[in-house]
Design an enzyme around this catalytic site. Structure first.
Site, PDB file in Angstrom:
ATOM      1  N   GLY A  53       0.871  -1.179   0.000  1.00  0.00           N
ATOM      2  CA  GLY A  53       0.000   0.000   0.000  1.00  0.00           C
ATOM      3  C   GLY A  53       0.894   1.211   0.000  1.00  0.00           C
ATOM      4  N   GLU A  54       0.702   2.084   0.955  1.00  0.00           N
ATOM      5  CA  GLU A  54       1.545   3.275   1.075  1.00  0.00           C
ATOM      6  C   GLU A  54       2.042   3.343   2.523  1.00  0.00           C
ATOM      7  OE1 GLU A  54       2.999   5.493  -0.931  1.00  0.00           O
ATOM      8  OE2 GLU A  54       3.790   6.126   0.996  1.00  0.00           O
ATOM      9  N   SER A  55       3.342   3.154   2.677  1.00  0.00           N
ATOM     10  CA  SER A  55       3.891   3.021   4.034  1.00  0.00           C
ATOM     11  C   SER A  55       3.679   4.275   4.879  1.00  0.00           C
ATOM     12  CB  SER A  55       5.375   2.665   3.968  1.00  0.00           C
ATOM     13  OG  SER A  55       6.100   3.669   3.281  1.00  0.00           O
ATOM     14  N   CYS A  85       6.259  -5.177   0.327  1.00  0.00           N
ATOM     15  CA  CYS A  85       6.408  -3.835  -0.250  1.00  0.00           C
ATOM     16  C   CYS A  85       6.310  -2.740   0.818  1.00  0.00           C
ATOM     17  CB  CYS A  85       5.428  -3.636  -1.395  1.00  0.00           C
ATOM     18  SG  CYS A  85       5.949  -2.310  -2.489  1.00  0.00           S
ATOM     19  N   ARG A 114      13.274   3.365  -0.086  1.00  0.00           N
ATOM     20  CA  ARG A 114      11.869   3.467  -0.481  1.00  0.00           C
ATOM     21  C   ARG A 114      11.760   3.974  -1.926  1.00  0.00           C
ATOM     22  NH1 ARG A 114       8.573   8.072   0.985  1.00  0.00           N
ATOM     23  NH2 ARG A 114       6.443   7.551   0.423  1.00  0.00           N
ATOM     24  N   ILE A 143       5.634  -2.783  -7.561  1.00  0.00           N
ATOM     25  CA  ILE A 143       4.878  -1.541  -7.788  1.00  0.00           C
ATOM     26  C   ILE A 143       5.492  -0.439  -6.919  1.00  0.00           C
ATOM     27  CG2 ILE A 143       2.604  -0.436  -7.701  1.00  0.00           C
ATOM     28  CD1 ILE A 143       1.432  -3.374  -7.704  1.00  0.00           C
ATOM     29  N   HIS A 179       4.894  -8.181  -4.448  1.00  0.00           N
ATOM     30  CA  HIS A 179       3.540  -8.481  -3.950  1.00  0.00           C
ATOM     31  C   HIS A 179       3.112  -9.908  -4.286  1.00  0.00           C
ATOM     32  CE1 HIS A 179       2.330  -4.281  -3.072  1.00  0.00           C
ATOM     33  NE2 HIS A 179       3.191  -3.985  -4.035  1.00  0.00           N
ATOM     34  N   GLU A 181       0.875 -11.562  -3.006  1.00  0.00           N
ATOM     35  CA  GLU A 181      -0.579 -11.665  -2.843  1.00  0.00           C
ATOM     36  C   GLU A 181      -1.341 -11.370  -4.137  1.00  0.00           C
ATOM     37  OE1 GLU A 181       1.375  -9.359  -1.737  1.00  0.00           O
ATOM     38  OE2 GLU A 181       0.480  -7.376  -1.855  1.00  0.00           O
TER      39      GLU A 181
HETATM   40  N1  GLN Z   1       6.082   3.156  -2.452  1.00  0.00           N
HETATM   41  C1  GLN Z   1       5.200   2.664  -1.457  1.00  0.00           C
HETATM   42  C2  GLN Z   1       5.596   3.168  -0.072  1.00  0.00           C
HETATM   43  O1  GLN Z   1       6.477   3.910   0.122  1.00  0.00           O
HETATM   44  C3  GLN Z   1       5.135   1.150  -1.430  1.00  0.00           C
HETATM   45  C4  GLN Z   1       4.449   0.663  -2.676  1.00  0.00           C
HETATM   46  C5  GLN Z   1       3.721  -0.635  -2.525  1.00  0.00           C
HETATM   47  O2  GLN Z   1       3.444  -1.126  -1.421  1.00  0.00           O
HETATM   48  N2  GLN Z   1       3.334  -1.166  -3.655  1.00  0.00           N
HETATM   49  O3  GLN Z   1       4.968   2.773   0.881  1.00  0.00           O
END
Ligand code: GLN
Length: 207
Positions: A53-55, A85, A114, A143, A179, A181
């Site tokens: 997702g987005e950390s 990720c 990152r 991704i 990923h 999943e």
């Molecule tokens: N770039 C995202 C982050 O910094 C990670 C991307 C992902 O989980 N597909 O969290």
């Protein structure tokens, strides 16, 4: 693969990201998946997945939901965790190119960069051979993915893309820059469920 008499309860941190995909993969791997949003739910699981997702968003929500400290404590006490990720970023001891003040869980002795692949190509796929995963290479989906720049002595490198480290394990902590999943190939989830099963006897330590 170890088949437990009673399925292990594996949580998926459900604040943001691809939660449903992990829930599905864990169920297919023989675990009993549970969504985790609160500390009480955390104490009911034998292992935890931190989804992609987005950390930065997940980190902020960990604070909002009062989960940051309980999760740090659980990891320090030996809770098995698999981060994919964004989850790998959250688990890392140090993150290069992190957002200012970005909260981390910091259980895994690695330095992660990152969006490392993201600056070159936003997303790509590769077939990767992984240590501990039999049956041929896994299809890995990246991704805006991180890579691992440095590993501590206790960390085993499980897989690379070229000379970039993208899968690691340190005891019962597992992390992939990609990923698993998203592909329908559940072998990495099976590996994690095996880790959780083998750890189950010790769960009293982090409850
Ligand atoms: N770039 C995202 C982050 O910094 C990670 C991307 C992902 O989980 N597909 O969290």
């Amino acid at each position: 693969m170890v088949t437990p008499a009673v399925p292990v309860r594996v949580g998926v941190l459900a604040l943001q990201g691809d939660v449903r995909e992990h829930v599905r993969a864990l169920a297919a791997a023989g675990a009993h998946p549970l969504e985790v949003r609160h500390a009480a739910e955390l104490s009911a699981v034998d292992g935890l997945v931190l989804p992609g997702g987005e950390s930065t968003t997940i980190g902020r929500l960990l604070r909002v939901f009062d989960l940051l400290e309980p999760l740090r404590l659980a990891i320090a006490a030996g809770l098995p965790v698999f981060g994919s990720c964004a989850g790998m970023i959250l688990l890392a001891r140090e993150v290069l190119d992190a957002a200012p003040g970005q909260p981390l869980l910091a259980g895994l002795d690695v330095v992660v960069r990152r969006n490392a692949f993201g600056r070159q190509v936003d997303s790509f796929e590769a077939d990767i051979d992984l240590i501990g995963v039999a049956g041929g290479p896994v299809r890995a989906v990246f991704i805006r993915a991180p890579w691992v720049e440095k590993v501590g002595d206790e960390v085993e490198v499980l897989g690379q893309v070229g000379d970039r480290i993208v899968a690691v394990r340190q005891g019962s902590l597992l992390a992939t820059a990609f990923h698993p999943e998203l592909t329908g190939d559940i072998r990495i989830h099976q590996l994690f469920v095996d880790i959780v099963v083998r750890n189950r006897g010790r769960r009293g330590q982090y409850r």
